[in-house]
Design a protein around this motif. Structure first.
Motif, PDB file in Angstrom:
ATOM      1  N   GLU A  63      -1.165  21.929   7.535  1.00 21.59           N
ATOM      2  CA  GLU A  63       0.111  21.570   6.903  1.00 21.59           C
ATOM      3  C   GLU A  63       0.286  20.048   6.774  1.00 21.59           C
ATOM      4  N   ILE A  64      -0.213  19.303   7.773  1.00 22.74           N
ATOM      5  CA  ILE A  64      -0.118  17.845   7.736  1.00 22.74           C
ATOM      6  C   ILE A  64      -1.484  17.290   8.116  1.00 22.74           C
ATOM      7  N   ALA A  65      -2.053  16.470   7.251  1.00 21.43           N
ATOM      8  CA  ALA A  65      -3.356  15.862   7.536  1.00 21.43           C
ATOM      9  C   ALA A  65      -3.240  15.003   8.796  1.00 21.43           C
ATOM     10  N   PRO A  66      -4.258  15.029   9.664  1.00 20.95           N
ATOM     11  CA  PRO A  66      -4.179  14.260  10.911  1.00 20.95           C
ATOM     12  C   PRO A  66      -3.862  12.783  10.706  1.00 20.95           C
ATOM     13  N   GLU A  67      -4.455  12.149   9.688  1.00 22.79           N
ATOM     14  CA  GLU A  67      -4.184  10.722   9.482  1.00 22.79           C
ATOM     15  C   GLU A  67      -2.725  10.490   9.086  1.00 22.79           C
ATOM     16  N   ASP A  68      -2.144  11.416   8.321  1.00 24.36           N
ATOM     17  CA  ASP A  68      -0.719  11.316   7.990  1.00 24.36           C
ATOM     18  C   ASP A  68       0.132  11.525   9.235  1.00 24.36           C
ATOM     19  N   LEU A  69      -0.235  12.515  10.022  1.00 27.23           N
ATOM     20  CA  LEU A  69       0.527  12.827  11.235  1.00 27.23           C
ATOM     21  C   LEU A  69       0.553  11.633  12.181  1.00 27.23           C
ATOM     22  N   TYR A  70      -0.587  11.010  12.408  1.00 18.89           N
ATOM     23  CA  TYR A  70      -0.639   9.885  13.332  1.00 18.89           C
ATOM     24  C   TYR A  70       0.105   8.666  12.781  1.00 18.89           C
ATOM     25  N   PHE A  71       0.010   8.421  11.491  1.00 14.77           N
ATOM     26  CA  PHE A  71       0.766   7.316  10.899  1.00 14.77           C
ATOM     27  C   PHE A  71       2.270   7.563  11.044  1.00 14.77           C
ATOM     28  N   LEU A  72       2.699   8.769  10.726  1.00 17.09           N
ATOM     29  CA  LEU A  72       4.127   9.093  10.802  1.00 17.09           C
ATOM     30  C   LEU A  72       4.620   9.088  12.247  1.00 17.09           C
ATOM     31  N   ASP A  95      13.315  -5.414  12.540  1.00 17.16           N
ATOM     32  CA  ASP A  95      12.791  -6.415  11.623  1.00 17.16           C
ATOM     33  C   ASP A  95      12.922  -5.875  10.206  1.00 17.16           C
ATOM     34  N   GLU A  96      12.239  -6.517   9.267  1.00 14.90           N
ATOM     35  CA  GLU A  96      12.377  -6.086   7.874  1.00 14.90           C
ATOM     36  C   GLU A  96      11.785  -4.699   7.620  1.00 14.90           C
ATOM     37  N   PHE A  97      10.979  -4.169   8.552  1.00 15.89           N
ATOM     38  CA  PHE A  97      10.356  -2.855   8.362  1.00 15.89           C
ATOM     39  C   PHE A  97      11.127  -1.714   9.016  1.00 15.89           C
ATOM     40  N   HIS A  98      12.204  -2.030   9.734  1.00 11.99           N
ATOM     41  CA  HIS A  98      12.877  -0.927  10.420  1.00 11.99           C
ATOM     42  C   HIS A  98      13.431   0.134   9.468  1.00 11.99           C
ATOM     43  N   PRO A  99      13.886  -0.185   8.241  1.00 10.79           N
ATOM     44  CA  PRO A  99      14.285   0.899   7.338  1.00 10.79           C
ATOM     45  C   PRO A  99      13.092   1.783   6.940  1.00 10.79           C
ATOM     46  N   ASP A 100      11.931   1.167   6.794  1.00  9.29           N
ATOM     47  CA  ASP A 100      10.728   1.935   6.444  1.00  9.29           C
ATOM     48  C   ASP A 100      10.345   2.877   7.575  1.00  9.29           C
ATOM     49  N   ARG A 101      10.369   2.364   8.801  1.00  4.91           N
ATOM     50  CA  ARG A 101      10.042   3.213   9.952  1.00  4.91           C
ATOM     51  C   ARG A 101      10.989   4.399  10.040  1.00  4.91           C
ATOM     52  N   LEU A 102      12.266   4.138   9.804  1.00  5.63           N
ATOM     53  CA  LEU A 102      13.257   5.213   9.836  1.00  5.63           C
ATOM     54  C   LEU A 102      12.940   6.266   8.780  1.00  5.63           C
ATOM     55  N   ASN A 103      12.606   5.829   7.584  1.00  5.83           N
ATOM     56  CA  ASN A 103      12.277   6.781   6.519  1.00  5.83           C
ATOM     57  C   ASN A 103      11.013   7.568   6.825  1.00  5.83           C
ATOM     58  N   GLY A 160       3.402   7.222  14.593  1.00  9.58           N
ATOM     59  CA  GLY A 160       3.480   5.806  14.935  1.00  9.58           C
ATOM     60  C   GLY A 160       4.769   5.181  14.420  1.00  9.58           C
ATOM     61  N   SER A 161       5.171   5.578  13.230  1.00 13.99           N
ATOM     62  CA  SER A 161       6.431   5.079  12.680  1.00 13.99           C
ATOM     63  C   SER A 161       7.615   5.557  13.511  1.00 13.99           C
ATOM     64  N   ALA A 162       7.567   6.818  13.936  1.00 13.22           N
ATOM     65  CA  ALA A 162       8.651   7.353  14.772  1.00 13.22           C
ATOM     66  C   ALA A 162       8.693   6.642  16.121  1.00 13.22           C
ATOM     67  N   ALA A 163       7.535   6.443  16.725  1.00 11.69           N
ATOM     68  CA  ALA A 163       7.485   5.756  18.021  1.00 11.69           C
ATOM     69  C   ALA A 163       7.972   4.317  17.888  1.00 11.69           C
ATOM     70  N   ALA A 164       7.685   3.702  16.761  1.00 13.14           N
ATOM     71  CA  ALA A 164       8.094   2.304  16.551  1.00 13.14           C
ATOM     72  C   ALA A 164       9.606   2.152  16.450  1.00 13.14           C
ATOM     73  N   LEU A 165      10.327   3.255  16.230  1.00 14.69           N
ATOM     74  CA  LEU A 165      11.789   3.157  16.221  1.00 14.69           C
ATOM     75  C   LEU A 165      12.307   2.635  17.552  1.00 14.69           C
ATOM     76  N   ASP A 215      14.320  13.592  15.064  1.00  9.84           N
ATOM     77  CA  ASP A 215      15.670  13.550  14.471  1.00  9.84           C
ATOM     78  C   ASP A 215      16.605  12.737  15.358  1.00  9.84           C
ATOM     79  N   MET A 216      16.549  12.977  16.655  1.00 10.59           N
ATOM     80  CA  MET A 216      17.429  12.268  17.583  1.00 10.59           C
ATOM     81  C   MET A 216      17.129  10.771  17.605  1.00 10.59           C
ATOM     82  N   LEU A 217      15.845  10.414  17.518  1.00  8.02           N
ATOM     83  CA  LEU A 217      15.499   8.992  17.432  1.00  8.02           C
ATOM     84  C   LEU A 217      16.051   8.373  16.142  1.00  8.02           C
ATOM     85  N   CYS A 218      15.993   9.125  15.064  1.00 14.26           N
ATOM     86  CA  CYS A 218      16.546   8.626  13.795  1.00 14.26           C
ATOM     87  C   CYS A 218      18.058   8.428  13.922  1.00 14.26           C
TER      88      CYS A 218
END
Length: 160
Positions: free
Chosen positions: A84-93, A106-114, A95-100, A43-46
Motif C-alpha cells: 500500500e505504501i512503498a518503503p521509501e515513501d513510508l520512511y520519508f513520511l 523553521d520555513e519547512f514546518h508547514p511542509d512537515r505538517l503536510n 521522518g517528516s512526522a518525527a520532525a514535527l 494525527d495527534m502530533l499534527c
C-alpha cells in the motif's frame, strides 16, 4: 493574542504529544493495531503542531523518545501496510512526522505538517483497503454483478 489563550494552546499541544507517545507505546497484537495506532499518533502530533509550531522547544523530553518510538515501529509498519505504501515513501513520511517534534520551527514546518498528514491519511486508506479486501469487496462485486445483469443484450450477442 492573550497570554491565557497562548497557555491554553500550549497545554492542548502538550496533551496531544503525550497521547501520541502513549499510542506508540501500546502493545500491538496485530498488524492492523500498528497501522491504527501510528495513524492516530501522527494525527495527534499534527494537532499539537497546529497549536504550537515548536514542539521540540515546548516538550524537549518527548523529542527523542517519540522519534525512537516511530522508527522502532517503522519496519513492522512497513510490513503491515505491505504494498500500500512503498518503503521509501513510508520512511520519508515517517521522518517528516518525527520532525514535527524533533526539528525547530523553521520555513519547512508547514511542509512537515503536510507530509505527516499525508502519511496518516495513507495509513488509514491502507487499513480500509485491507478490511474491504478481507471481505472480498462484496459491495463492489454486487454492484458490478447488478450492472452486468442489467445490461441489455442483443440476440446476436454471444452468451459465454
Amino acid at each position: 493574542m492573550t497570554n491565557a489563550y497562548s497557555q491554553d494552546r500550549q497545554q492542548a499541544a502538550r496533551g496531544y504529544v503525550h497521547n501520541a507517545f502513549a499510542r506508540l507505546q501500546r502493545p500491538k497484537a496485530e498488524p492492523r493495531a500498528i497501522i491504527i495506532d501510528v495513524a492516530n499518533a501522527i494525527d495527534m502530533l499534527c494537532y499539537a503542531h497546529v497549536r504550537h509550531a515548536d514542539l521540540r522547544a515546548l516538550m524537549p523530553e518527548y523529542s527523542e523518545p517519540l522519534n525512537a518510538a516511530l522508527f522502532d515501529l517503522a519496519p513492522v509498519l512497513a510490513e503491515a501496510v505491505g504494498s500500500e505504501i512503498a518503503p521509501e515513501d513510508l520512511y520519508f513520511l515517517l521522518g517528516s512526522a518525527a520532525a514535527l517534534i524533533t526539528a525547530p520551527a523553521d520555513e519547512f514546518h508547514p511542509d512537515r505538517l503536510n507530509y505527516a498528514a499525508i502519511l496518516s491519511a495513507r495509513l488509514k486508506i491502507a487499513i480500509h483497503r485491507q478490511l474491504l479486501g478481507g471481505r472480498g469487496y462484496p459491495m463492489a462485486r454486487a454492484i458490478q454483478q447488478n450492472r452486468l445483469m442489467s445490461t441489455p443484450r442483443l440476440p446476436s450477442d454471444p452468451i459465454h
